[in-house]
Scaffold this active site. Structure first.
Site, PDB file in Angstrom:
ATOM      1  CE  LYS A 214      95.340  21.749 -51.252  1.00 35.00           C
ATOM      2  NZ  LYS A 214      94.234  19.990 -50.537  1.00 35.00           N
TER       3      LYS A 214
ATOM      4  N   PRO B 152     105.470  17.028 -47.756  1.00 36.40           N
ATOM      5  CG  PRO B 152     106.685  14.475 -48.272  1.00 36.40           C
ATOM      6  CD  PRO B 152     106.762  16.245 -47.011  1.00 36.40           C
TER       7      PRO B 152
ATOM      8  CG  ASP C 266      96.882  20.271 -55.902  1.00 35.91           C
ATOM      9  OD1 ASP C 266      95.047  20.128 -56.503  1.00 35.91           O
ATOM     10  OD2 ASP C 266      96.714  19.870 -54.109  1.00 35.91           O
TER      11      ASP C 266
END
Length: 303
Positions: free
Chosen positions: A8, A111, A150
């Site tokens: 996203k 990450p 999230d």
């Protein structure tokens, strides 16, 4: 089930205050993008054991320090630290019967990138296993939130206006777009980025200013008026990111100079993206920014 755990981008990110629970209230637009991690999930009734079990097989396509970072939480390291395993732990008590879960993952989402990473993997997994439970929609959101702030977004399939700590989601329409994602060779710690904001502790309140502002902004998102949004939907973390890593400020300028109509840090970083008017202009810009920033990894995406 074989699909892609999509990443996203954040279009605008405001952090109005720190909450009494120690977490930060956010206001943002989350948009799923085509770039992500291919995943294959197989769930079968476990007739051989009274307990459910999960197995991960992964291929690691990350670069630099991120390659080692994922190895540490993959099946080759300590899988119990992986968000997939944490999601499995949370859901196990709610399953109607013991199941055996096999997950095959190709890891591309970095990450410490601000584009979803492990949250996307966990969200897709939960979305597939929730039918094996009798949880209500509210309970599903609550469980996903307990895995990560999230994660609830990745239960959705559409862009959302996001508030709370990330669990209050209002689906919205965003015009189709295309862009370039920059993955720097360094990460930015979410905790240190929030600490750098030095937000005061406040009781929850409704942001009427943001709400009234959002009506114009959402209309612009619907028609893809990125020029209007350039100086109106900004990521509040950028000022800290530019101090911590000045190269990111140069990268933003590089996106605009190569023809981007909107450019921003995603989440708390370190990934940065530029949106372009067309695929052709995006592809031309990709060559420009790749040459200007040779130490960056670049990926194209659409939404």
């Amino acid at each position: 089930m074989e699909t892609i755990a999509k990443g996203k981008i954040n279009i605008g990110l405001m952090i109005p205050y720190k909450r009494e629970d120690g977490l930060h209230e956010i206001r943002s637009v989350f948009v799923p993008i085509s770039f992500g991690d291919p995943m294959k999930i197989q769930i079968t009734a476990n007739t051989n054991s009274p307990d459910s079990e999960i197995h991960l097989t992964s291929e690691n396509y990350l670069h630099g320090y991120r390659h080692s970072k994922f190895e540490e939480v993959s099946e080759r390291g300590d899988f119990t630290r992986n968000l997939l395993y944490k999601a499995f732990q949370k859901i196990s008590a709610h399953l109607r019967e013991p199941v055996s879960i096999s997950i095959y993952l190709k890891k591309y989402l970095p990450p410490e990138g601000g584009i979803g990473g492990g949250s996307s993997n966990a969200g897709l997994f939960l979305k597939e296993i929730f039918p094996w439970t009798q949880l209500s929609k509210e309970e599903e959101i609550s469980l996903a939130k307990s895995v990560g702030a999230d994660v609830p977004f990745f239960l959705q399939s559409s862009p959302c206006f996001v508030s709370g700590i990330g669990e209050v989601l209002e689906p919205i329409t965003v015009s189709q777009g295309t862009g370039i994602l920059a993955i720097p060779p360094f990460g930015l710690s979410t905790a240190s980025m929030y600490a750098g904001l030095q937000k005061s502790l406040q009781k929850p309140y409704g942001s009427q200013v943001w709400k009234s502002l959002a009506e114009d902004l959402i209309r612009s998102l619907q028609v893809g008026d990125w020029a209007y949004l350039q100086n109106r939907l900004e990521n509040e973390f950028e000022k800290i990111a530019f101090q911590t890593q000045p190269l990111l400020k140069e990268l933003k300028l590089g996106f605009y100079e190569s023809g981007a109509v909107y450019a921003s840090l995603s989440g708390s970083g370190s990934c940065f993206y530029g949106i372009y008017p067309s695929d052709r202009e995006r592809d031309e810009a990709l060559s420009i920014v790749s040459n200007r920033f040779p130490d960056m990894e670049f990926r194209t995406f659409s939404f």
